[in-house]
Design a protein around this motif. Structure first.
Motif, PDB file in Angstrom:
ATOM      1  N   ALA A   1      65.318  42.307  50.442  1.00 37.55           N
ATOM      2  CA  ALA A   1      65.733  43.553  49.797  1.00 37.55           C
ATOM      3  C   ALA A   1      64.573  44.550  49.776  1.00 37.55           C
ATOM      4  O   ALA A   1      63.415  44.184  49.939  1.00 37.55           O
ATOM      5  CB  ALA A   1      66.211  43.273  48.382  1.00 37.55           C
ATOM      6  N   THR A   2      64.922  45.787  49.548  1.00 40.60           N
ATOM      7  CA  THR A   2      63.930  46.870  49.576  1.00 40.60           C
ATOM      8  C   THR A   2      62.785  46.634  48.601  1.00 40.60           C
ATOM      9  O   THR A   2      61.632  46.940  48.895  1.00 40.60           O
ATOM     10  CB  THR A   2      64.597  48.213  49.262  1.00 40.60           C
ATOM     11  N   ASN A   3      63.101  46.079  47.428  1.00 33.24           N
ATOM     12  CA  ASN A   3      62.063  45.904  46.421  1.00 33.24           C
ATOM     13  C   ASN A   3      61.436  44.506  46.436  1.00 33.24           C
ATOM     14  O   ASN A   3      60.714  44.135  45.522  1.00 33.24           O
ATOM     15  CB  ASN A   3      62.613  46.196  45.028  1.00 33.24           C
ATOM     16  N   ASP A   4      61.728  43.740  47.475  1.00 37.99           N
ATOM     17  CA  ASP A   4      61.148  42.397  47.589  1.00 37.99           C
ATOM     18  C   ASP A   4      59.743  42.437  48.179  1.00 37.99           C
ATOM     19  O   ASP A   4      59.463  43.212  49.102  1.00 37.99           O
ATOM     20  CB  ASP A   4      62.015  41.496  48.478  1.00 37.99           C
ATOM     21  N   TYR A   5      58.888  41.565  47.665  1.00 41.94           N
ATOM     22  CA  TYR A   5      57.566  41.351  48.223  1.00 41.94           C
ATOM     23  C   TYR A   5      57.522  39.935  48.815  1.00 41.94           C
ATOM     24  O   TYR A   5      58.317  39.072  48.453  1.00 41.94           O
ATOM     25  CB  TYR A   5      56.490  41.494  47.141  1.00 41.94           C
ATOM     26  N   ILE A   6      56.588  39.738  49.713  1.00 33.51           N
ATOM     27  CA  ILE A   6      56.437  38.443  50.375  1.00 33.51           C
ATOM     28  C   ILE A   6      55.139  37.816  49.877  1.00 33.51           C
ATOM     29  O   ILE A   6      54.065  38.414  49.973  1.00 33.51           O
ATOM     30  CB  ILE A   6      56.386  38.611  51.898  1.00 33.51           C
ATOM     31  N   THR A   7      55.271  36.622  49.331  1.00 32.83           N
ATOM     32  CA  THR A   7      54.131  35.941  48.729  1.00 32.83           C
ATOM     33  C   THR A   7      53.995  34.547  49.326  1.00 32.83           C
ATOM     34  O   THR A   7      54.991  33.879  49.566  1.00 32.83           O
ATOM     35  CB  THR A   7      54.325  35.822  47.204  1.00 32.83           C
ATOM     36  N   TRP A   8      52.785  34.138  49.549  1.00 37.90           N
ATOM     37  CA  TRP A   8      52.526  32.799  50.092  1.00 37.90           C
ATOM     38  C   TRP A   8      51.686  31.991  49.104  1.00 37.90           C
ATOM     39  O   TRP A   8      50.715  32.489  48.538  1.00 37.90           O
ATOM     40  CB  TRP A   8      51.799  32.888  51.429  1.00 37.90           C
ATOM     41  N   TYR A   9      52.105  30.742  48.955  1.00 36.63           N
ATOM     42  CA  TYR A   9      51.391  29.789  48.127  1.00 36.63           C
ATOM     43  C   TYR A   9      51.026  28.570  48.968  1.00 36.63           C
ATOM     44  O   TYR A   9      51.724  28.220  49.919  1.00 36.63           O
ATOM     45  CB  TYR A   9      52.242  29.338  46.936  1.00 36.63           C
ATOM     46  N   GLN A  10      49.951  27.905  48.554  1.00 36.22           N
ATOM     47  CA  GLN A  10      49.465  26.696  49.222  1.00 36.22           C
ATOM     48  C   GLN A  10      49.491  25.568  48.198  1.00 36.22           C
ATOM     49  O   GLN A  10      49.139  25.791  47.023  1.00 36.22           O
ATOM     50  CB  GLN A  10      48.027  26.939  49.697  1.00 36.22           C
ATOM     51  N   GLN A  11      49.925  24.400  48.624  1.00 32.06           N
ATOM     52  CA  GLN A  11      49.911  23.262  47.707  1.00 32.06           C
ATOM     53  C   GLN A  11      49.334  22.032  48.382  1.00 32.06           C
ATOM     54  O   GLN A  11      49.881  21.561  49.388  1.00 32.06           O
ATOM     55  CB  GLN A  11      51.306  22.947  47.155  1.00 32.06           C
ATOM     56  N   PHE A  12      48.262  21.503  47.790  1.00 34.15           N
ATOM     57  CA  PHE A  12      47.694  20.236  48.239  1.00 34.15           C
ATOM     58  C   PHE A  12      48.449  19.102  47.537  1.00 34.15           C
ATOM     59  O   PHE A  12      49.018  19.307  46.459  1.00 34.15           O
ATOM     60  CB  PHE A  12      46.210  20.169  47.904  1.00 34.15           C
ATOM     61  N   PRO A  13      48.446  17.924  48.114  1.00 37.36           N
ATOM     62  CA  PRO A  13      49.156  16.792  47.503  1.00 37.36           C
ATOM     63  C   PRO A  13      48.735  16.560  46.058  1.00 37.36           C
ATOM     64  O   PRO A  13      47.545  16.546  45.743  1.00 37.36           O
ATOM     65  CB  PRO A  13      48.757  15.613  48.406  1.00 37.36           C
ATOM     66  N   SER A  14      49.729  16.423  45.206  1.00 39.86           N
ATOM     67  CA  SER A  14      49.524  16.125  43.782  1.00 39.86           C
ATOM     68  C   SER A  14      48.724  17.200  43.043  1.00 39.86           C
ATOM     69  O   SER A  14      48.130  16.915  42.000  1.00 39.86           O
ATOM     70  CB  SER A  14      48.848  14.764  43.607  1.00 39.86           C
ATOM     71  N   GLN A  15      48.692  18.403  43.580  1.00 42.91           N
ATOM     72  CA  GLN A  15      48.050  19.518  42.889  1.00 42.91           C
ATOM     73  C   GLN A  15      49.050  20.649  42.715  1.00 42.91           C
ATOM     74  O   GLN A  15      50.061  20.708  43.411  1.00 42.91           O
ATOM     75  CB  GLN A  15      46.834  20.024  43.663  1.00 42.91           C
ATOM     76  N   GLY A  16      48.754  21.535  41.782  1.00 40.83           N
ATOM     77  CA  GLY A  16      49.615  22.689  41.594  1.00 40.83           C
ATOM     78  C   GLY A  16      49.473  23.687  42.723  1.00 40.83           C
ATOM     79  O   GLY A  16      48.420  23.787  43.349  1.00 40.83           O
ATOM     80  N   PRO A  17      50.526  24.440  43.004  1.00 35.73           N
ATOM     81  CA  PRO A  17      50.435  25.472  44.048  1.00 35.73           C
ATOM     82  C   PRO A  17      49.353  26.493  43.722  1.00 35.73           C
ATOM     83  O   PRO A  17      49.013  26.711  42.559  1.00 35.73           O
ATOM     84  CB  PRO A  17      51.835  26.111  44.008  1.00 35.73           C
ATOM     85  N   ARG A  18      48.844  27.105  44.794  1.00 32.56           N
ATOM     86  CA  ARG A  18      47.783  28.102  44.631  1.00 32.56           C
ATOM     87  C   ARG A  18      48.164  29.356  45.401  1.00 32.56           C
ATOM     88  O   ARG A  18      48.556  29.288  46.569  1.00 32.56           O
ATOM     89  CB  ARG A  18      46.466  27.539  45.153  1.00 32.56           C
ATOM     90  N   PHE A  19      48.077  30.491  44.743  1.00 36.54           N
ATOM     91  CA  PHE A  19      48.391  31.773  45.366  1.00 36.54           C
ATOM     92  C   PHE A  19      47.440  32.039  46.524  1.00 36.54           C
ATOM     93  O   PHE A  19      46.224  31.857  46.401  1.00 36.54           O
ATOM     94  CB  PHE A  19      48.281  32.893  44.332  1.00 36.54           C
ATOM     95  N   ILE A  20      48.001  32.449  47.661  1.00 39.27           N
ATOM     96  CA  ILE A  20      47.164  32.800  48.801  1.00 39.27           C
ATOM     97  C   ILE A  20      47.126  34.301  49.006  1.00 39.27           C
ATOM     98  O   ILE A  20      46.059  34.921  49.036  1.00 39.27           O
ATOM     99  CB  ILE A  20      47.678  32.160  50.108  1.00 39.27           C
ATOM    100  N   ILE A  21      48.306  34.900  49.174  1.00 35.20           N
ATOM    101  CA  ILE A  21      48.339  36.300  49.557  1.00 35.20           C
ATOM    102  C   ILE A  21      49.727  36.875  49.300  1.00 35.20           C
ATOM    103  O   ILE A  21      50.714  36.129  49.248  1.00 35.20           O
ATOM    104  CB  ILE A  21      47.964  36.431  51.057  1.00 35.20           C
ATOM    105  N   GLN A  22      49.792  38.180  49.130  1.00 34.69           N
ATOM    106  CA  GLN A  22      51.071  38.867  48.979  1.00 34.69           C
ATOM    107  C   GLN A  22      51.036  40.177  49.749  1.00 34.69           C
ATOM    108  O   GLN A  22      49.984  40.830  49.833  1.00 34.69           O
ATOM    109  CB  GLN A  22      51.416  39.156  47.517  1.00 34.69           C
ATOM    110  N   GLY A  23      52.195  40.546  50.300  1.00 32.16           N
ATOM    111  CA  GLY A  23      52.272  41.814  51.007  1.00 32.16           C
ATOM    112  C   GLY A  23      53.668  42.391  50.954  1.00 32.16           C
ATOM    113  O   GLY A  23      54.639  41.700  50.625  1.00 32.16           O
ATOM    114  N   TYR A  24      53.756  43.673  51.315  1.00 34.39           N
ATOM    115  CA  TYR A  24      55.053  44.354  51.370  1.00 34.39           C
ATOM    116  C   TYR A  24      55.389  44.763  52.806  1.00 34.39           C
ATOM    117  O   TYR A  24      56.505  44.557  53.271  1.00 34.39           O
ATOM    118  CB  TYR A  24      55.052  45.587  50.477  1.00 34.39           C
ATOM    119  N   LYS A  25      54.415  45.341  53.483  1.00 33.42           N
ATOM    120  CA  LYS A  25      54.628  45.692  54.879  1.00 33.42           C
ATOM    121  C   LYS A  25      53.295  45.766  55.598  1.00 33.42           C
ATOM    122  O   LYS A  25      52.235  45.699  54.961  1.00 33.42           O
ATOM    123  CB  LYS A  25      55.371  47.026  55.008  1.00 33.42           C
ATOM    124  N   THR A  26      53.324  45.836  56.884  1.00 31.20           N
ATOM    125  CA  THR A  26      52.174  45.881  57.794  1.00 31.20           C
ATOM    126  C   THR A  26      51.295  44.658  57.625  1.00 31.20           C
ATOM    127  O   THR A  26      51.767  43.541  57.688  1.00 31.20           O
ATOM    128  CB  THR A  26      51.380  47.194  57.639  1.00 31.20           C
TER     129      THR A  26
END
Lengths: 111, 115
Positions: A28-53
């Protein structure tokens, strides 16, 4: 929420660049794209977020084409410690927004 | 830098018992989230709190309840435990006033085993 599709798994070798593509055709127009990384048995970790380009930080780059129907997370020169599950999330950038994880990509970095 | 603290790290309970999981967010963070991750599954959102008020609710069973206290720590109370409740429970926090609530900081998790 926009449905995302990622490869189930990817293999790579130390020192190589890893590119993970996520499809999100109904973003959707107001959606952002976010990536998380998760190592085994650990909580996810924010990597990066973007909207365009392109967005780049000290960890990764995120490439988003003009139509925003897909995005590619690029991890430069991976090491063994980059072996993890990588999640692509697409959602509005609303305050207090819960994270909806689904079908991440398991990246295995080999020596 | 201070991180999210969860206690206990491991918990073993029997069926029908109760369990309480605690979460201490990063100082100044005003929003707390709880997630459940079963074996081989993706993290699933349970519930969240902003400024001590419940802000969102996901697939949290009625047997579970949670609250956020005046010092911003949160507790997840689980009753009538079932074998299927065995999972990793993550707490995450974010600073809503920063406008970056998509950037949540996760704790190390509590591994709950129900026997």
């Amino acid at each position: 929420l926009a449905k995302t599709t990622q490869p189930i798994s990817m293999d790579s070798y130390e020192g190589q660049e890893v590119n993970i593509t996520c499809s999100h055709n109904n973003i959707a127009t107001n959606d952002y794209i976010t990536w998380y990384q998760q190592f085994p048995s650990q909580g996810p970790r924010f990597i990066i977020q973007g909207y365009k380009t392109k967005v780049t930080n000290e960890v990764a780059s995120l490439f988003i084409p003009a139509d925003r129907k897909s995005s590619t997370l690029s991890l430069p020169r991976v090491s063994l410690s980059d072996t993890a599950v990588y999640y692509c999330l697409v959602a509005p950038r609303a305050a207090g927004n819960k994270l909806t994880f689904g079908g991440g990509t398991r990246v295995l970095v080999k020596p | 830098a201070a991180g999210v603290i969860q206690s206990p790290r491991h918990l073993i309970k029997e069926k029908r018992e109760t369990a309480t999981l605690k979460c201490y967010p990063i100082p100044r963070h005003d929003t707390v989230y709880w997630y459940q991750q079963g074996p081989g599954q993706d993290p699933q959102f349970l519930i969240s709190f902003y400024e001590k008020m419940q802000s969102d609710k996901g697939s949290i069973p009625d047997r579970f309840s949670a609250q956020q206290f005046s010092d911003y720590h949160s507790e997840l109370n689980m009753s009538s435990l079932e074998l299927g409740d065995s999972a990793l429970y993550f707490c995450a926090s974010s600073f809503e006033s920063s406008g970056r609530t998509y950037e949540q900081y996760f704790g190390p998790g509590t591994r709950l085993t129900v026997t």
